[in-house]
Design an enzyme around this catalytic site. Structure first.
Site, mmCIF file in Angstrom:
data_model
loop_
_atom_site.group_PDB
_atom_site.id
_atom_site.type_symbol
_atom_site.label_atom_id
_atom_site.label_comp_id
_atom_site.label_asym_id
_atom_site.label_seq_id
_atom_site.Cartn_x
_atom_site.Cartn_y
_atom_site.Cartn_z
ATOM 1 N N HIS A 1 57.604 47.570 0.356
ATOM 2 C CA HIS A 1 57.067 48.185 -1.157
ATOM 3 C C HIS A 1 57.973 49.358 -1.388
ATOM 4 O O HIS A 1 58.883 49.730 -0.704
ATOM 5 C CB HIS A 1 55.570 48.622 -1.051
ATOM 6 N N GLU B 1 57.771 52.371 -1.984
ATOM 7 C CA GLU B 1 57.501 53.845 -1.091
ATOM 8 C C GLU B 1 58.325 53.540 0.112
ATOM 9 O O GLU B 1 58.907 54.614 0.467
ATOM 10 C CB GLU B 1 55.917 53.942 -0.975
ATOM 11 N N PRO C 1 54.953 26.071 -33.543
ATOM 12 C CA PRO C 1 53.984 26.607 -34.136
ATOM 13 C C PRO C 1 52.482 25.995 -33.779
ATOM 14 O O PRO C 1 51.537 26.810 -33.860
ATOM 15 C CB PRO C 1 54.217 26.361 -35.777
#
Length: 359
Positions: A54, A56, A293
């Site tokens: 991670h 940290e 669309p």
């Protein structure tokens, strides 16, 4: 306490988090900056991929012993659980960090609680610094946790009078080369790019990322209810993974090498919610909707569009299909109102980003 220094450090953490957009799912993007006891930056990092360290941990490794007595600035509340990696709350405590400043609380019940663990260990904890900026960079993951489905960004390119093609069907190119390059950035930030079979048959788009260094190729998702996609379609090459979504009874024998997802049809169409549920289950946290669309209308009708990015070219056509088809809106009082969050010139075009009000 130097609030300007805090802001500078957190803004750097947000910048670091953004480097991994499109590469970390099903995990969030997170950035971290560590300063020493005197306020000097000694470590920084970001979460690079799911299963890896991670943010940290990267920052603490770079800081080493200089983290003791210092401050950690993190864009998301440090996790408090053990998965493929250990809890970041414990790593910060063991590193001797005196203070932790984080921007956004973790809404994931499996990982939240890091702030409480830090406080219980005597670490000073603050929440909310640059929360809006940190939320914006991590909006896909946060939306997926809060809503239980992938974040959906609808992208379209149109003339100034809202046409996505001319009356004869020609649509290349309405917008500029600069806008088309910018779309590749959006693809690189997404886990999946979704288009309908009609768009694939009409334009034969590739849907892979080009011109973005280090990009993780998104999953190309083709909605082709009756399995009419030709085996020569560019989207079936090996430049990026492709998932062809067909009806339960569709004959797809002419697509022997394609990964198929069979879903029930509703009035001949794949259900938006069914699709998003299945994509979420396979780890997709962000979708770039690039269909035409009709497909866009079905997503709007299903309340499944979280952000709209429109590229408007200084061109007028006066006829031709509009950017959005039937979305289940029959009167002006039921219109989907948007908040414009950004307007930017991209080459000669204007890029407008907006979100549904209340989201």
């Amino acid at each position: 306490m130097d609030r300007q220094a805090d802001t500078t450090a957190m803004r750097r953490a947000v910048e670091l988090a953004a480097r991994a957009l499109g590469a970390t799912s099903p995990n969030p993007v997170v950035g971290c900056v560590v300063t020493d006891a005197s306020g000097h930056r000694v470590g920084e990092g970001f979460h690079r991929r799911a299963g890896g360290p991670h943010a940290e941990i990267h920052a603490l490794r770079e800081a080493g012993v200089l983290a003791r007595g210092g401050t950690a600035y993190v864009t998301l509340e440090p996790c408090d659980h053990t998965g493929r990696t250990g809890p970041c709350s414990r790593a910060l405590i063991e590193a001797g960090v005196r203070r932790v400043v984080y921007a956004v609380g973790d809404p994931d019940p499996k990982a939240t609680g890091g702030a409480g663990t830090l406080r219980a260990a005597g670490v000073e904890v603050e929440r909310g610094l640059l929360a809006d900026e940190a939320e914006a960079v991590n909006i896909a993951w946060l939306t997926s946790v809060r809503r239980g489905r992938p974040f959906v960004r609808w992208k379209y390119a149109a003339t100034l009078d809202g046409r996505v093609a001319a009356a004869d069907g020609t649509s290349r190119w309405i917008t500029s080369a600069e806008s088309r390059a910018d779309v590749h950035r959006l693809r690189a930030e997404a886990d999946a790019v979704v288009a309908g079979g009609g768009t694939l048959r009409a334009d034969d788009p590739h849907l892979a990322v080009r011109g973005v260094d280090g990009a993780t190729q998104p999953l190309r998702v083709v909605l082709d209810a009756r399995a009419e996609l030709p085996p020569t379609a560019r989207v079936l090459d090996d430049a990026a993974p492709t998932l062809v979504v067909v009806g339960e009874d569709a004959d797809a024998r002419h697509l022997p090498g394609a990964e198929l997802l069979r879903l029930p049809l509703y009035d001949g169409r794949v259900g938006v919610r069914d699709l998003l549920d299945r994509l979420h289950a396979r780890g997709v946290r962000s979708v770039l909707l690039e269909g035409g669309p009709t497909l866009a209308g079905s997503f709007v009708a299903a309340d499944a569009v979280d952000q709209v990015v429109g590229y408007l070219a200084p061109v007028l056509l006066g006829a031709g299909p509009a950017a959005l088809a039937d979305a289940g809106i029959g009167t002006l009082t039921d219109a989907l109102r948007l908040d414009v969050t950004e307007t930017v010139r991209v080459g000669p075009d204007l890029r407008i980003t907006a979100t549904p009000k209340g989201v």
